[in-house]
Design a protein around this motif. Structure first.
Motif, PDB file in Angstrom:
ATOM      1  N   TYR A  76     -25.665  24.622 -17.477  1.00 20.14           N
ATOM      2  CA  TYR A  76     -24.776  25.136 -16.436  1.00 20.14           C
ATOM      3  C   TYR A  76     -23.749  26.050 -17.100  1.00 20.14           C
ATOM      4  CZ  TYR A  76     -26.522  21.266 -13.491  1.00 20.14           C
ATOM      5  OH  TYR A  76     -27.308  20.393 -12.781  1.00 20.14           O
ATOM      6  N   ASP A  77     -23.734  27.312 -16.719  1.00 25.17           N
ATOM      7  CA  ASP A  77     -22.747  28.257 -17.264  1.00 25.17           C
ATOM      8  C   ASP A  77     -22.746  28.256 -18.789  1.00 25.17           C
ATOM      9  OD1 ASP A  77     -21.913  28.895 -14.635  1.00 25.17           O
ATOM     10  OD2 ASP A  77     -20.623  27.127 -14.623  1.00 25.17           O
ATOM     11  N   HIS A  78     -23.943  28.294 -19.368  1.00 26.55           N
ATOM     12  CA  HIS A  78     -24.148  28.372 -20.818  1.00 26.55           C
ATOM     13  C   HIS A  78     -23.767  27.095 -21.568  1.00 26.55           C
ATOM     14  CE1 HIS A  78     -23.989  33.086 -20.890  1.00 26.55           C
ATOM     15  NE2 HIS A  78     -24.908  32.599 -20.065  1.00 26.55           N
ATOM     16  N   SER A  79     -23.617  25.983 -20.881  1.00 31.01           N
ATOM     17  CA  SER A  79     -23.255  24.745 -21.567  1.00 31.01           C
ATOM     18  C   SER A  79     -23.863  23.549 -20.827  1.00 31.01           C
ATOM     19  CB  SER A  79     -21.736  24.608 -21.645  1.00 31.01           C
ATOM     20  OG  SER A  79     -21.375  23.540 -22.501  1.00 31.01           O
ATOM     21  N   ILE A  80     -23.538  22.347 -21.301  1.00 32.89           N
ATOM     22  CA  ILE A  80     -24.051  21.131 -20.679  1.00 32.89           C
ATOM     23  C   ILE A  80     -23.256  20.813 -19.420  1.00 32.89           C
ATOM     24  CG2 ILE A  80     -24.813  20.223 -22.916  1.00 32.89           C
ATOM     25  CD1 ILE A  80     -22.420  18.308 -22.843  1.00 32.89           C
ATOM     26  N   PRO A  81     -23.804  20.027 -18.502  1.00 32.62           N
ATOM     27  CA  PRO A  81     -23.069  19.654 -17.284  1.00 32.62           C
ATOM     28  C   PRO A  81     -21.826  18.826 -17.590  1.00 32.62           C
ATOM     29  CG  PRO A  81     -25.415  19.203 -17.048  1.00 32.62           C
ATOM     30  CD  PRO A  81     -25.178  19.524 -18.490  1.00 32.62           C
ATOM     31  N   ALA A  82     -20.843  18.934 -16.724  1.00 33.44           N
ATOM     32  CA  ALA A  82     -19.601  18.167 -16.898  1.00 33.44           C
ATOM     33  C   ALA A  82     -19.864  16.668 -16.884  1.00 33.44           C
ATOM     34  CB  ALA A  82     -18.614  18.535 -15.796  1.00 33.44           C
ATOM     35  N   ALA A  83     -20.847  16.236 -16.093  1.00 37.54           N
ATOM     36  CA  ALA A  83     -21.135  14.800 -16.007  1.00 37.54           C
ATOM     37  C   ALA A  83     -21.622  14.254 -17.344  1.00 37.54           C
ATOM     38  CB  ALA A  83     -22.184  14.542 -14.923  1.00 37.54           C
ATOM     39  N   LEU A  84     -22.458  15.016 -18.049  1.00 40.28           N
ATOM     40  CA  LEU A  84     -22.945  14.584 -19.362  1.00 40.28           C
ATOM     41  C   LEU A  84     -21.817  14.603 -20.382  1.00 40.28           C
ATOM     42  CD1 LEU A  84     -25.143  13.757 -21.330  1.00 40.28           C
ATOM     43  CD2 LEU A  84     -25.795  16.175 -21.534  1.00 40.28           C
ATOM     44  N   LYS A  85     -20.990  15.631 -20.348  1.00 48.28           N
ATOM     45  CA  LYS A  85     -19.846  15.706 -21.268  1.00 48.28           C
ATOM     46  C   LYS A  85     -18.920  14.522 -21.046  1.00 48.28           C
ATOM     47  CE  LYS A  85     -17.231  17.947 -24.298  1.00 48.28           C
ATOM     48  NZ  LYS A  85     -16.004  17.165 -24.345  1.00 48.28           N
ATOM     49  N   SER A  86     -18.705  14.147 -19.788  1.00 46.25           N
ATOM     50  CA  SER A  86     -17.847  13.012 -19.474  1.00 46.25           C
ATOM     51  C   SER A  86     -18.396  11.717 -20.065  1.00 46.25           C
ATOM     52  CB  SER A  86     -17.697  12.878 -17.956  1.00 46.25           C
ATOM     53  OG  SER A  86     -16.963  11.718 -17.622  1.00 46.25           O
ATOM     54  N   VAL A  87     -19.697  11.516 -19.946  1.00 46.11           N
ATOM     55  CA  VAL A  87     -20.320  10.311 -20.504  1.00 46.11           C
ATOM     56  C   VAL A  87     -20.139  10.269 -22.019  1.00 46.11           C
ATOM     57  CG1 VAL A  87     -22.547   9.201 -20.950  1.00 46.11           C
ATOM     58  CG2 VAL A  87     -21.995   9.990 -18.653  1.00 46.11           C
ATOM     59  N   LEU A  88     -20.357  11.394 -22.680  1.00 46.83           N
ATOM     60  CA  LEU A  88     -20.193  11.445 -24.137  1.00 46.83           C
ATOM     61  C   LEU A  88     -18.738  11.208 -24.532  1.00 46.83           C
ATOM     62  CD1 LEU A  88     -22.557  14.447 -24.919  1.00 46.83           C
ATOM     63  CD2 LEU A  88     -23.007  12.018 -25.302  1.00 46.83           C
ATOM     64  N   GLU A  89     -17.796  11.686 -23.720  1.00 45.63           N
ATOM     65  CA  GLU A  89     -16.378  11.425 -23.995  1.00 45.63           C
ATOM     66  C   GLU A  89     -16.071   9.936 -23.884  1.00 45.63           C
ATOM     67  OE1 GLU A  89     -14.580  13.997 -21.168  1.00 45.63           O
ATOM     68  OE2 GLU A  89     -14.693  15.768 -22.452  1.00 45.63           O
ATOM     69  N   TRP A  90     -16.640   9.279 -22.876  1.00 45.05           N
ATOM     70  CA  TRP A  90     -16.472   7.826 -22.757  1.00 45.05           C
ATOM     71  C   TRP A  90     -17.003   7.116 -24.002  1.00 45.05           C
ATOM     72  CZ3 TRP A  90     -13.324   5.186 -20.053  1.00 45.05           C
ATOM     73  CH2 TRP A  90     -13.017   5.483 -18.723  1.00 45.05           C
ATOM     74  N   LEU A  91     -18.211   7.488 -24.424  1.00 41.61           N
ATOM     75  CA  LEU A  91     -18.842   6.806 -25.556  1.00 41.61           C
ATOM     76  C   LEU A  91     -18.074   7.021 -26.848  1.00 41.61           C
ATOM     77  CD1 LEU A  91     -22.623   7.542 -24.828  1.00 41.61           C
ATOM     78  CD2 LEU A  91     -21.357   5.434 -24.365  1.00 41.61           C
ATOM     79  N   SER A  92     -17.531   8.224 -27.042  1.00 34.92           N
ATOM     80  CA  SER A  92     -16.782   8.499 -28.268  1.00 34.92           C
ATOM     81  C   SER A  92     -15.424   7.812 -28.255  1.00 34.92           C
ATOM     82  CB  SER A  92     -16.601  10.009 -28.457  1.00 34.92           C
ATOM     83  OG  SER A  92     -15.755  10.546 -27.458  1.00 34.92           O
TER      84      SER A  92
END
Length: 210
Positions: A76-92
């Motif tokens: 999406y717009d040259h990057s990953i979806p916000a939903a996936l980024k949010s999940v990775l932020e939770w995990l980190s």
């Protein structure tokens, strides 16, 4: 081999979901692949107690129990979806189950590039200190024009892409085995190594000076 495939989209209809389900079916004789949905998981909000919500904790537990992880992302717009980024932020931010975990990245997109830029960003994110995943090098599976790529049963139509995916999956299996063996050897060395103690060094030097 036990793997978990993470659908990198919260869309109702996603060809990345279709791709992971094809992987699950096509390689069922080689690995047990569980497909996990991020749809419905809460947006990251940086809680003070650093406690993961129930859905995130469930994903973290599945990652911990798996030998490796496959993430399939759209672009999406040259990057990953916000939903996936949010999940990775939770995990980190909370439980950090991806540290040293072997990861394979795949991606499907409606256009010709097959989420190539999103995959590049995802690699950068997974290399961050709090995630620190072991990402399979020099291999990526890109599926372009994904709306036309599958038949009604969810099977890939292009046999050249099937062969490419088979090569990637075989390499990932080997990568998982080698990575986990390396980690076991490192753990053995760490366990066998005596604890560092300044007191013992000072005492030893004092004895030598007597």
């Amino acid at each position: 081999m036990k793997l978990i495939g993470i659908v990198g989209s919260n869309a109702d209809h996603s060809t990345n979901r279709t791709l992971l389900r094809f992987i699950q079916k096509h390689f069922s004789d080689k690995a047990e692949v569980e497909v996990f949905e991020i749809k419905g998981l809460p947006a990251f909000n940086e809680p003070k107690d650093k406690k993961a919500p129930l859905g995130i904790q469930e994903l973290a537990d599945k990652i911990e129990a798996a030998d490796g992880v496959i993430i399939s992302t759209p672009e999406y717009d040259h990057s990953i979806p916000a939903a996936l980024k949010s999940v990775l932020e939770w995990l980190s931010y909370s439980v950090q189950p991806l540290v040293d975990k072997p990861v394979m990245i795949t991606g499907a997109s409606y256009g010709s590039l097959g989420s190539s830029r999103a995959q590049g960003h995802l690699r950068q994110i997974l290399n961050s200190p709090e995630l620190k995943a072991r990402i399979m090098p020099s291999a990526e599976f890109l599926l372009g024009y994904s709306l036309q790529a599958f038949d009604e049963e969810g099977d890939l139509l292009d046999q050249e892409k099937v062969a490419e995916l088979e090569d990637c999956f075989a390499e990932f299996q080997l990568f998982v085995e080698m990575t986990n063996l390396l980690l076991k050897e490192r753990q053995k060395r760490t366990t066998a190594k005596p604890a560092f103690s300044w007191k013992e060094i000072i005492a030893s030097e004092a004895e030598g000076n007597e």
